[in-house]
Design a protein around this motif. Structure first.
Motif, PDB file in Angstrom:
ATOM      1  N   ASN A 194       8.238  -1.426 -13.376  1.00  0.00           N
ATOM      2  CA  ASN A 194       8.544  -1.694 -11.968  1.00  0.00           C
ATOM      3  C   ASN A 194       9.991  -2.202 -11.868  1.00  0.00           C
ATOM      4  OD1 ASN A 194       8.808  -2.688  -9.391  1.00  0.00           O
ATOM      5  ND2 ASN A 194       6.772  -3.614  -9.338  1.00  0.00           N
ATOM      6  N   ASN A 227       7.388   0.329  -5.973  1.00  0.00           N
ATOM      7  CA  ASN A 227       6.539  -0.110  -4.856  1.00  0.00           C
ATOM      8  C   ASN A 227       7.372  -0.812  -3.799  1.00  0.00           C
ATOM      9  OD1 ASN A 227       4.334   0.819  -6.092  1.00  0.00           O
ATOM     10  ND2 ASN A 227       3.232  -1.122  -6.128  1.00  0.00           N
ATOM     11  N   SER A 246       7.181   7.131  -8.898  1.00  0.00           N
ATOM     12  CA  SER A 246       6.314   6.861  -7.749  1.00  0.00           C
ATOM     13  C   SER A 246       7.078   5.973  -6.775  1.00  0.00           C
ATOM     14  CB  SER A 246       5.008   6.194  -8.178  1.00  0.00           C
ATOM     15  OG  SER A 246       5.266   4.918  -8.694  1.00  0.00           O
ATOM     16  N   LYS A 303       5.503   3.913  -3.770  1.00  0.00           N
ATOM     17  CA  LYS A 303       4.324   3.626  -2.936  1.00  0.00           C
ATOM     18  C   LYS A 303       4.634   2.586  -1.869  1.00  0.00           C
ATOM     19  CE  LYS A 303       1.228   4.578  -6.821  1.00  0.00           C
ATOM     20  NZ  LYS A 303       0.059   4.148  -7.586  1.00  0.00           N
ATOM     21  N   SER A 304       3.914   2.706  -0.786  1.00  0.00           N
ATOM     22  CA  SER A 304       4.014   1.746   0.302  1.00  0.00           C
ATOM     23  C   SER A 304       2.639   1.653   0.930  1.00  0.00           C
ATOM     24  CB  SER A 304       5.039   2.239   1.331  1.00  0.00           C
ATOM     25  OG  SER A 304       4.871   1.557   2.559  1.00  0.00           O
ATOM     26  N   THR A 333      -0.015   2.083  -1.794  1.00  0.00           N
ATOM     27  CA  THR A 333      -0.330   0.811  -2.442  1.00  0.00           C
ATOM     28  C   THR A 333      -1.154  -0.082  -1.514  1.00  0.00           C
ATOM     29  OG1 THR A 333       0.641  -0.974  -3.725  1.00  0.00           O
ATOM     30  CG2 THR A 333       1.816  -0.362  -1.736  1.00  0.00           C
ATOM     31  N   HIS A 334      -2.036  -0.857  -2.095  1.00  0.00           N
ATOM     32  CA  HIS A 334      -2.867  -1.812  -1.340  1.00  0.00           C
ATOM     33  C   HIS A 334      -3.516  -1.153  -0.121  1.00  0.00           C
ATOM     34  CE1 HIS A 334       0.575  -4.303  -3.040  1.00  0.00           C
ATOM     35  NE2 HIS A 334      -0.449  -4.457  -3.838  1.00  0.00           N
ATOM     36  N   SER A 387      -5.038   6.615   2.613  1.00  0.00           N
ATOM     37  CA  SER A 387      -4.534   7.284   1.405  1.00  0.00           C
ATOM     38  C   SER A 387      -4.500   8.797   1.549  1.00  0.00           C
ATOM     39  CB  SER A 387      -5.444   6.947   0.209  1.00  0.00           C
ATOM     40  OG  SER A 387      -5.478   5.570   0.000  1.00  0.00           O
ATOM     41  N   SER A 399      -5.912   4.136  -4.288  1.00  0.00           N
ATOM     42  CA  SER A 399      -6.152   2.719  -4.611  1.00  0.00           C
ATOM     43  C   SER A 399      -7.099   2.100  -3.597  1.00  0.00           C
ATOM     44  CB  SER A 399      -4.843   1.931  -4.555  1.00  0.00           C
ATOM     45  OG  SER A 399      -3.840   2.579  -5.268  1.00  0.00           O
TER      46      SER A 399
END
Ligand code: SF4
Length: 417
Positions: free
Chosen positions: A108, A137, A192, A194-195, A221-222, A233, A252
């Motif tokens: 990350n 992320n 990746s 992600k958001s 994410t989340h 998603s 996720s």
């Protein structure tokens, strides 16, 4: 047919665990992450095996502490699929995981940014031919105190975009990070971005796909619990995949990760990006014509098909004989559940008319038999021998119409009252 974007390809795995190709001409793979502690070795192995059995091509594990990377030495030999180490904050965990035999590293840029440390990890991966995913992320790409400043600096780059400032930070962070990899002439990379915001996910991956030819790992994410996270998603992932973007996916959920695998695979199946394994179940949503407890029947059939059927036969469970036949076009096996009886068709041919209590068992028996015929070459999937003719609701299903009429009458009386 989705025309997929051409990317470089990375290989994850070895002889013992199989090699999963990501990008290039490889099918889109499905990955997930264990939810338990990695250092609880037996539990971790059991979870990895469960996820692999559900169809996960790759499984990622968290390694926040040294005892987690130490556990990898015992976990990896027992895993049926390649293992990815998810590394945050401590670059040493990446080096330890590589030493333990892990098949891929996720870094990350938001929390391992020291160039010398990143280069150490790159060199260790290079020596063992292991790929690295750079995961930018949205939530962790910049230190919180810098975020407002960076957002102001970069806000104009994508000024026509609602999330322009965040998008700009993600792209800038990624470009800065990639420079380190390019200085080391390292290209075994997945990216990746992600958001939690589905629209930002679409914009970020679309932008990255224009700038780089590295394979992309898609995810939100989340995303939250499955009930709401599925929509959050599948909307951006489906959009990107239909545009040809995306080489591996992770859905996720705040739930058992087995659902991440099941839903990820289903997404790829319905988009025609992976050949289906197991039966495809279609069912009517029910309406005022329903005469059986269809929801119960569908759930029972779904569970049993998942256990017993490996061939992609299309099974339709319909709630009545009136519209059902027209609504299950293309099914290899169909049941129309009427009042007290069910009629079963195999590729358009009526094979049974059974009492309601036998609907489930007889349908499964037909599925098993059909699977055996497909496997022996006696039957071909998707063929239709004859057109399904709707059964006469006044005839073999007995009181079908009268029951419907009674209900209609009861309803109108209620209205009159
Ligand atoms: S199959 Fe029959 S019960 Fe099911 S939705 Fe169609 S019309 Fe309604």
């Amino acid at each position: 047919m989705v025309k997929r974007r051409q990317t470089r390809q990375v290989i994850v795995g070895d002889d013992a665990h199989g090699r999963v190709a990501i990008g290039g001409d490889a099918p889109v793979s499905v990955q997930t992450m264990t939810s338990g502690y990695t250092h609880e070795i037996d539990k971790c192995v059991a979870e990895v095996r469960k996820l692999a059995a559900a169809g996960a091509d790759l499984v990622r594990v968290a390694v926040p502490e040294k005892k987690d990377t130490a556990a990898l030495k015992e976990i990896i030999p027992q895993s049926p699929v390649p293992i990815i180490a998810d590394v945050h904050f401590h670059f040493q965990r990446a080096l330890e995981a590589i030493e333990a035999g892990v098949h891929k590293i996720r870094l990350n840029p938001g929390n391992i940014s020291d160039r010398a440390q990143v280069k150490d990890v790159i060199q260790a991966c290079k020596a063992r031919k292991l790929p690295i995913r750079i995961g930018v992320n949205e939530g962790s790409i910049v230190e919180r105190r810098d975020k407002q400043k960076r957002m102001k600096e970069l806000g104009g780059v994508f000024s026509d975009n609602k999330n322009g400032h965040l998008l700009a930070i993600m792209i800038a962070k990624l470009e800065e990070y990639l420079e380190i990899f390019h200085e080391e002439d390292f290209h075994d990379i997945c990216i990746s971005a992600k958001s939690i915001d589905p629209l930002l996910v679409v914009d970020a991956y679309t932008e990255i796909s224009k700038r780089f030819d590295y394979p992309l790992h898609l995810g939100v994410t989340h995303a939250g619990p499955r009930e709401s996270g599925a929509i959050r998603s599948v909307v951006p992932l489906g959009h990107l995949l239909c545009s040809g973007i995306g080489d591996t996916i992770r859905i996720s959920y705040a739930n058992d990760p087995i659902f991440e695998v099941e839903d990820g695979l289903e997404l790829l199946y319905v988009l025609g990006l992976r050949p289906r394994v197991g039966a495809e179940l279609i069912a009517c949503p029910t309406c005022g014509r329903i005469q059986v407890d269809l929801f119960k029947l569908v759930q029972e059939v779904r569970k049993e098909l998942a256990k017993e059927i490996t061939v992609p036969i299309k099974v339709a469970v319909m709630g009545c004989v009136v519209n059902g036949p027209g609504e299950c076009e293309g099914a290899d096996i169909a049941i129309f559940a009427g009042d007290r009886r069910g009629i079963i068709y195999v590729q358009g041919e009526k094979v049974a008319n059974v009492p309601e209590e036998q609907n489930f068992e007889r349908l499964l028996a037909e599925c098993r038999q059909f699977q055996a015929k497909v496997q022996s070459g006696e039957a071909k999937l998707g063929e239709k021998k004859v057109d399904i003719l709707p059964p006469d609701p006044l005839g073999e299903l007995g009181s079908g119409w009268s029951k419907t009429e009674q209900r209609a009458g009861a309803r109108s009386l209620e209205v009159i009252k």
